[in-house]
Design a protein around this motif. Sequence first.
Motif, PDB file in Angstrom:
ATOM      1  N   THR A  13     -23.244 -11.865 -24.734  1.00 43.88           N
ATOM      2  CA  THR A  13     -22.729 -12.930 -24.002  1.00 43.88           C
ATOM      3  C   THR A  13     -21.775 -13.799 -24.930  1.00 43.88           C
ATOM      4  N   GLY A  14     -21.872 -13.484 -26.332  1.00 43.53           N
ATOM      5  CA  GLY A  14     -21.155 -14.115 -27.155  1.00 43.53           C
ATOM      6  C   GLY A  14     -19.487 -13.315 -26.957  1.00 43.53           C
ATOM      7  N   LEU A  15     -19.566 -12.198 -26.735  1.00 44.55           N
ATOM      8  CA  LEU A  15     -18.371 -11.630 -26.719  1.00 44.55           C
ATOM      9  C   LEU A  15     -17.682 -11.959 -25.142  1.00 44.55           C
ATOM     10  N   TYR A  16     -18.477 -11.901 -24.394  1.00 43.36           N
ATOM     11  CA  TYR A  16     -17.949 -12.617 -22.885  1.00 43.36           C
ATOM     12  C   TYR A  16     -17.323 -14.088 -23.086  1.00 43.36           C
ATOM     13  N   THR A  17     -18.148 -14.689 -23.968  1.00 43.64           N
ATOM     14  CA  THR A  17     -17.801 -16.003 -23.987  1.00 43.64           C
ATOM     15  C   THR A  17     -16.472 -16.008 -24.599  1.00 43.64           C
ATOM     16  N   SER A  18     -16.227 -15.426 -25.792  1.00 47.24           N
ATOM     17  CA  SER A  18     -15.005 -15.377 -26.620  1.00 47.24           C
ATOM     18  C   SER A  18     -13.960 -14.986 -25.832  1.00 47.24           C
ATOM     19  N   LEU A  34      -5.092 -23.958 -32.405  1.00 45.73           N
ATOM     20  CA  LEU A  34      -6.416 -24.174 -32.107  1.00 45.73           C
ATOM     21  C   LEU A  34      -6.928 -22.720 -31.699  1.00 45.73           C
ATOM     22  N   VAL A  35      -8.287 -22.343 -32.337  1.00 44.07           N
ATOM     23  CA  VAL A  35      -8.945 -21.109 -31.696  1.00 44.07           C
ATOM     24  C   VAL A  35     -10.250 -21.707 -31.308  1.00 44.07           C
ATOM     25  N   LEU A  36     -10.515 -21.607 -29.980  1.00 43.42           N
ATOM     26  CA  LEU A  36     -11.982 -21.798 -29.679  1.00 43.42           C
ATOM     27  C   LEU A  36     -12.917 -20.645 -29.420  1.00 43.42           C
ATOM     28  N   GLY A  37     -14.192 -21.204 -29.315  1.00 42.83           N
ATOM     29  CA  GLY A  37     -15.034 -20.028 -29.383  1.00 42.83           C
ATOM     30  C   GLY A  37     -16.545 -20.403 -29.519  1.00 42.83           C
ATOM     31  N   PRO A  38     -17.391 -19.356 -29.532  1.00 43.28           N
ATOM     32  CA  PRO A  38     -18.794 -19.769 -29.829  1.00 43.28           C
ATOM     33  C   PRO A  38     -18.849 -20.498 -31.059  1.00 43.28           C
ATOM     34  N   ASP A  39     -19.782 -21.555 -31.363  1.00 38.81           N
ATOM     35  CA  ASP A  39     -19.908 -22.340 -32.592  1.00 38.81           C
ATOM     36  C   ASP A  39     -21.094 -22.648 -33.155  1.00 38.81           C
ATOM     37  N   SER A  40     -21.226 -22.487 -34.457  1.00 38.90           N
ATOM     38  CA  SER A  40     -22.551 -22.803 -35.045  1.00 38.90           C
ATOM     39  C   SER A  40     -23.186 -24.080 -34.784  1.00 38.90           C
ATOM     40  N   GLY A 269     -20.955 -17.048 -19.749  1.00 34.54           N
ATOM     41  CA  GLY A 269     -20.760 -17.211 -21.100  1.00 34.54           C
ATOM     42  C   GLY A 269     -21.702 -18.555 -21.508  1.00 34.54           C
ATOM     43  N   PHE A 270     -21.279 -19.236 -22.511  1.00 36.33           N
ATOM     44  CA  PHE A 270     -22.050 -20.372 -22.750  1.00 36.33           C
ATOM     45  C   PHE A 270     -20.990 -21.478 -23.412  1.00 36.33           C
ATOM     46  N   SER A 275     -13.207 -23.716 -33.257  1.00 39.44           N
ATOM     47  CA  SER A 275     -13.855 -23.336 -34.702  1.00 39.44           C
ATOM     48  C   SER A 275     -12.854 -23.634 -35.718  1.00 39.44           C
ATOM     49  N   GLY A 276     -13.180 -24.503 -36.516  1.00 38.76           N
ATOM     50  CA  GLY A 276     -12.307 -24.764 -37.717  1.00 38.76           C
ATOM     51  C   GLY A 276     -12.033 -23.514 -38.563  1.00 38.76           C
TER      52      GLY A 276
END
Length: 557
Positions: A13-18, A34-40, A269-270, A275-276
């Motif tokens: 799901t992390g890859l789908y989300t990306s 800016l680059v968006l994506g899964p974030d800690s 996705g989630f 992502s800084g």
Amino acid sequence: MAYAELAGLPPITGLYTSILCLAGYAVFGPSRILVLGPDSSLGPMIAATILPLIAANGDAKRAVALASMLAIMVAAIMIVAAVAKLGFIADLISKPTMIGYMNGLALTILIGQLPKLFGFKVEADGLIGEAAGFVKGLAHGEAVAAAAVVGIAGIALILVLQRWLPKVPAVLIMVVAAIASTTVFSLADHGVGLVGVLPKGFPPLTIPHVHLSDLGPLFAGALGIALVSLADTISTASAFAARTGQEVRGNGEMIGIGAANLAAGLFQGFPVSTSGSRTAVAERSGAKTQLTGVTGAALIILMIVLIPGLFRNLPQPALAAVVITASLSLADIPGTARLWRQRKTEFGLSVTAFLGVALLGVLPGIAIAVGLSILNVFRRAWWPYDTELRRVDGLPGYHDVHSYPEADHLPGLVIYRFDAPLFFANAKTFRDEVRRLARADPPPTWIVIAAEPVTDVDTTASDVLEELDEALNAQGISLVFAELKDPVRRKIERYGLTRTIDPRHFFPTIESAVTAFRHQTGAEWTAPGQTDPSQAPPGQTTVSSSPAPDIPASPTG
């Protein structure tokens, strides 16, 4: 994939989300870099929202559906807020409380990933429970030595590369090295868990199915995620925009984040955020447009469609290493130390937010952070700075007696400044301080309010002012205003306060009020402690008991 597992979801799901969030932001986002994506920072919030709703058997499909609905809700909140031009909501979290929240989040993530780093699992909730479970697992010999070596070596490699070779993709190199070590050292035979073969193919368009009873908890989590995501995006966008001469458009960023989350939510996705670290990598690599993100999304699609087994030998401790290094970047220890040195009150707010996350959990922590930020705003309005102003030889204007204790004063005159609008919460504080000034020995004749900082007067404060003026009149003391802004003056007239406060006791400047007082009383500037005319320097006299010639005394008001 590591952030997906941090959120309690399958790695794929992390890859789908990306894929989808990169494409969504590329189309609708205003920033070129800016680059968006899964974030800690969002992973624990997602987990804290969906895990209580999942049945005891931990149904992965239900978890994905809940996370996808959560992303759709975040998208809806963002888009509605953008249409309503509510970009300022990102300011609800002050920097000190955000630092404390992120420090608590970093510690929570770090402790939660330690068992995975050492190759075992802990069944516990909360920071203290997970820490105790980890120590107990180590004491009982549950740690897998090979897993610990892989995980710790992965952390060391990432940190070294990020420190000394910042342009090198440290995480990618660590992942490749970890996969290679699985083959060379047969890590699976030594008890190290592997990611395994990922599902093949592009995720289908899916409307997530959730129970009606799930919507309330999901919406509460979505609000917190949207707030953190927006604050993170605005701060990151501002930092990178300053370098390139661009302007940050808060409402446009909300549309971009909303589109990214909607696309992710419709394809299993989630929720995502800026992502800084990935944005910094993209900038250092020469990225100029969102084509960078689109290219990344295309490569991920090719990978999951053509070679889904690429990561089958990736050790799970390597994923833990990725998350732990990301969590370290969340913590801001120098910022916390700076708060301690510069402002103890804000340091206390930061520590309280930290403890809220560490002891109560991620979602309560963000609620505490927001609540503390709002309360801090009201605290400053409830008990604002106030002071008496006097004249300083050689300096134009009138100055704070705390800074200039030897400043001259006019006997019978007090100039008082209250640095806040007057409203229901602080009106009595203002009244009590004016009463204290009126009890001086000898009492003043005029109390001049240096009213430039008073940007508003509400009806409650108006009633307090009316009672205060009547009480002062009974003591033979006039309440006078100087530098009151025209909109506030009009409100005072609308409230009918000029029935008790003499309209002639509103002056455009402090200087004009002082001049009027001196004409009325004949007072002269006097150094501190001088009450006898014989003590005054040559050419000065103290207050006269009668008005100056040909200057009529204003009526008490």
